[in-house]
Design a protein around this motif. Structure first.
Motif, PDB file in Angstrom:
ATOM      1  N   ASN A 118       0.873  -1.233  -0.022  1.00  0.00           N
ATOM      2  CA  ASN A 118       0.159   0.082  -0.095  1.00  0.00           C
ATOM      3  C   ASN A 118       0.767   1.357   0.081  1.00  0.00           C
ATOM      4  O   ASN A 118       0.514   2.222  -0.544  1.00  0.00           O
ATOM      5  CB  ASN A 118      -0.877  -0.030   1.267  1.00  0.00           C
ATOM      6  N   GLU A 145      -7.298   9.564  -5.028  1.00  0.00           N
ATOM      7  CA  GLU A 145      -8.194   8.452  -4.895  1.00  0.00           C
ATOM      8  C   GLU A 145      -7.673   7.390  -3.812  1.00  0.00           C
ATOM      9  O   GLU A 145      -8.439   6.909  -2.959  1.00  0.00           O
ATOM     10  CB  GLU A 145      -7.881   7.648  -6.181  1.00  0.00           C
ATOM     11  N   LEU A 146      -6.275   7.424  -3.508  1.00  0.00           N
ATOM     12  CA  LEU A 146      -5.812   6.650  -2.539  1.00  0.00           C
ATOM     13  C   LEU A 146      -5.926   6.990  -1.149  1.00  0.00           C
ATOM     14  O   LEU A 146      -6.411   6.314  -0.162  1.00  0.00           O
ATOM     15  CB  LEU A 146      -4.370   6.491  -2.581  1.00  0.00           C
ATOM     16  N   GLU A 151      -9.860   6.542  -0.415  1.00  0.00           N
ATOM     17  CA  GLU A 151     -10.209   5.180  -0.084  1.00  0.00           C
ATOM     18  C   GLU A 151      -9.738   4.905   1.243  1.00  0.00           C
ATOM     19  O   GLU A 151     -10.531   4.218   2.052  1.00  0.00           O
ATOM     20  CB  GLU A 151      -9.335   4.212  -1.086  1.00  0.00           C
ATOM     21  N   ARG A 163     -12.208   6.377   3.605  1.00  0.00           N
ATOM     22  CA  ARG A 163     -13.642   5.706   3.668  1.00  0.00           C
ATOM     23  C   ARG A 163     -13.807   4.311   4.084  1.00  0.00           C
ATOM     24  O   ARG A 163     -14.374   3.985   5.154  1.00  0.00           O
ATOM     25  CB  ARG A 163     -13.957   5.310   2.122  1.00  0.00           C
ATOM     26  N   LEU A 164     -12.262   3.446   4.330  1.00  0.00           N
ATOM     27  CA  LEU A 164     -12.353   2.341   5.044  1.00  0.00           C
ATOM     28  C   LEU A 164     -12.197   2.428   6.366  1.00  0.00           C
ATOM     29  O   LEU A 164     -12.530   1.942   7.244  1.00  0.00           O
ATOM     30  CB  LEU A 164     -11.106   1.608   4.102  1.00  0.00           C
TER      31      LEU A 164
END
Length: 304
Positions: A271, A289-290, A293, A296-297
């Motif tokens: 990652n 985007e990363l 993400e 969100r996670l």
């Protein structure tokens, strides 16, 4: 004395009819560091009779002044209803192997070790020949400090206790055992008791605890860390809190869970490589985007 000596004592048996010799509520603690000391202070403050043993005898003497009733000697071990193994993994296993014949019928032995497969396998096997029960436990609490001097009676208030119950044919007997354990540990103030398997515990703890310690310890190896004063706030403090650690103890824990910890490290490295590539190539879209993400996670993992 309660220190393993290497000599052999008569083996016990699981035969029915063995009568308890313990004093109700009396506790013996093996290892009076941060964990063992905190158990001792929590239980003693509630009026429980607590006896302790530590490899460094001066620690035992200090604990006797302010917390425990006395030393956990060979003649005291059979009088304890609960014995807590709070040392390093191998120290806990060695102590139980040597002292198993002295543990009272009907007593409960638990541990506080941060890995469960090796402990539950070896201590469970030791317990097979005796009329007492071993239950794997892991208090999800602690600080970056170690030693009895940093132990405190409220260490476990509202903290989860992960429990790996032994295999038992009788479900009612199993429930009764766990309820009795909860009662014995009530003064510690645990917020929840999470039942799991040794395998699942080690898989989860590699992520929630061990990986965090490795990352924090590696993070402070940047040369910039020596120049951070005046430039750091909450983020730095949060990420580096567990960089301070007991190196011998954590080495043993990491290697006892090497497969799970290595898998988590591999995922993290993969990652991080994605972030580095996006930054090196100045790819704003990919980087955003990363980051989104991850945000969100994190929210999903916490249910909000």
């Amino acid at each position: 004395m309660a220190q393993p000596t290497g000599h052999t004592r008569p083996a016990g048996t699981k035969g029915e009819g063995a009568q308890p010799t313990y004093v109700a509520g009396r506790v013996g603690i093996v290892g009076l560091g941060l964990m063992g000391g905190s158990f001792a202070k929590a239980l003693a403050s509630a009026g429980r009779e607590v006896y302790g043993w530590n490899r460094t005898h001066s620690v035992t003497e200090m604990a006797m002044i302010e917390t425990i009733k006395g030393e956990l000697t060979d003649d005291i071990i059979p009088t304890c209803e609960l014995i807590i193994l709070a040392g390093y993994p191998q120290v806990s296993i060695d102590w139980l192997s040597e002292m198993a014949p002295l543990v009272s019928p009907g007593a409960i032995v638990i541990d506080t070790v941060g890995v469960k497969r090796v402990i539950c396998e070896k201590c469970g096997k030791i317990a097979e020949g005796y009329p007492w029960t071993f239950v794997g436990c892991h208090p999800m609490a602690g600080t970056q400090y170690s030693g009895f001097a940093h132990a405190r009676a409220n260490m476990f208030h509202n903290a989860p206790l992960v429990v790996v119950p032994p295999d038992m044919d009788d479900d009612i007997e199993r429930v009764e055992l766990l309820e009795r354990l909860k009662s014995l540990l009530a003064p510690c103030g645990f917020g929840s008791f999470t039942l799991t398997t040794a395998e699942n515990h080690d898989r989860m703890i590699a992520y929630t605890s061990q990986l965090a310690h490795v990352v924090s310890n590696a993070y402070v190896k940047s040369p910039t860390a020596q120049e951070h004063k005046g430039f750091s706030a909450g983020s730095y403090k949060d990420l580096t809190r567990v960089a301070r650690l007991n190196a011998p103890m954590w080495t043993e824990l990491f290697l006892d869970n090497a497969d799970n910890l290595s898998a988590e490290l591999g995922a993290l490295i993969k990652n991080l490589a994605a972030y580095k590539e996006a930054i090196d190539t100045r790819d704003a879209g990919r980087l955003e985007e990363l980051l989104a993400e991850g945000d969100r996670l994190k929210r999903e993992a916490e249910g909000r």
